[in-house]
Design a protein around this motif. Structure first.
Motif, PDB file in Angstrom:
ATOM      1  N   ILE A   1      -7.485  -1.914  -0.253  1.00  0.00           N
ATOM      2  CA  ILE A   1      -6.960  -0.835   0.585  1.00  0.00           C
ATOM      3  C   ILE A   1      -7.924  -0.533   1.728  1.00  0.00           C
ATOM      4  CG2 ILE A   1      -6.460   1.641   0.624  1.00  0.00           C
ATOM      5  CD1 ILE A   1      -5.249   1.281  -2.191  1.00  0.00           C
TER       6      ILE A   1
ATOM      7  N   VAL B 199       0.863  -1.180   0.000  1.00  0.00           N
ATOM      8  CA  VAL B 199       0.000   0.000   0.000  1.00  0.00           C
ATOM      9  C   VAL B 199       0.895   1.225   0.000  1.00  0.00           C
ATOM     10  CG1 VAL B 199      -1.780   1.277   1.228  1.00  0.00           C
ATOM     11  CG2 VAL B 199      -1.824  -1.228   1.218  1.00  0.00           C
TER      12      VAL B 199
ATOM     13  N   GLN C 240      -4.480   6.460  -1.289  1.00  0.00           N
ATOM     14  CA  GLN C 240      -3.538   5.355  -1.328  1.00  0.00           C
ATOM     15  C   GLN C 240      -3.751   4.517  -2.586  1.00  0.00           C
ATOM     16  OE1 GLN C 240      -4.274   3.291   2.337  1.00  0.00           O
ATOM     17  NE2 GLN C 240      -3.587   4.979   3.616  1.00  0.00           N
TER      18      GLN C 240
END
Length: 248
Positions: free
Chosen positions: A88, A50, A59
């Motif tokens: 995410i 990430v 992100q």
């Protein structure tokens, strides 16, 4: 067919984390990933980190390692477009493995006896089924180890086995990144000795008795080592000292 981990009575399970063989380059991680892939007859693996900070919308998933192959150049992009946002969001709140089914009716990923401890991604978005193991190691160490296959039927023991190994893969990757960063100020022999004993679980009083020092001096050595390793506390300093090779 259910995939069960192969175990022996005299060889420790590879799910045990901690002080493993130190990897020197990313190429050292490929045999480990291939071994995991073969355990479940998967066709491909990929390791994602990430990238970015703050809100999930800021992100993104970045592929660090993969063997999608030159014949499938678009699979990485397709995977991130299909599941990047959901993954995410997931890692922010859960460490349960993720599974998904492929487009074809017979392209499935199942774990009947462990279903309550996994979560499902939206099906039929990709030409393959798969499983993704989330690993959370801090702001720069969060990510997934992913395996893709036409069909998966995983026993609970295998899920646990692969998740443990995935954690070690991410720890090794983070270790390699830290070693590429500017080297920390060299530690003295006394600082290393104190960190080694602290890493073995000794408290300051025990370290002092072992090395013939005062408790105040031991704490001073541990404090200076923590500063040199740019760590926020003793625990992080020990972890960094292991990754830098100062202690074992």
């Amino acid at each position: 067919m259910r995939y069960q981990p192969v175990r022996t009575t005299d060889v420790p399970s590879e799910t045990r984390l901690g002080r493993s063989h130190r990897v020197s380059s990313r190429s050292d991680l490929f045999p480990k990933l291939v071994s995991m892939q073969k355990l479940i007859d998967a066709q491909n693996f990929a390791v994602y980190r990430v990238s970015g900070s703050g809100l999930p919308s800021k992100q993104r998933l970045v592929c660090e390692l993969e063997n999608w192959g030159s014949t499938n150049p678009g699979l990485n992009k397709a995977f991130v477009e299909a599941y990047g946002e959901a993954m995410i969001e997931h890692i922010e709140k859960s460490l349960l493995p993720l599974m998904w089914n492929g487009r074809d009716s017979d392209s499935t990923a199942e774990t009947p006896d462990f279903a309550s401890f996994t979560q499902r991604l939206k099906p039929h978005l990709l030409p393959f089924a798969g499983v993704a193991f989330p690993v959370r190691l801090g702001s720069v160490g969060n990510g997934y180890v992913v395996f893709a296959a036409k069909f998966m039927d995983l026993a609970s023991d295998m899920i646990v086995e692969l998740h443990g190994r995935s954690c070690q893969i991410m720890m090794d990757l983070l270790s390699l990144d830290e070693r590429r960063s500017p080297a920390a100020e060299a530690l003295s022999e006394r600082e290393i000795a104190c960190l080694q004993l602290a890493g073995d679980g000794r408290i300051s009083e025990e370290i002092a008795e072992k090395l013939g020092l005062s408790v105040h001096t031991v704490n001073a050595y541990l404090g200076s080592a923590t500063i040199k390793l740019d760590s926020v506390n003793r625990i992080q300093a020990i972890a960094k000292a292991i990754r830098f090779g100062y202690i074992s």
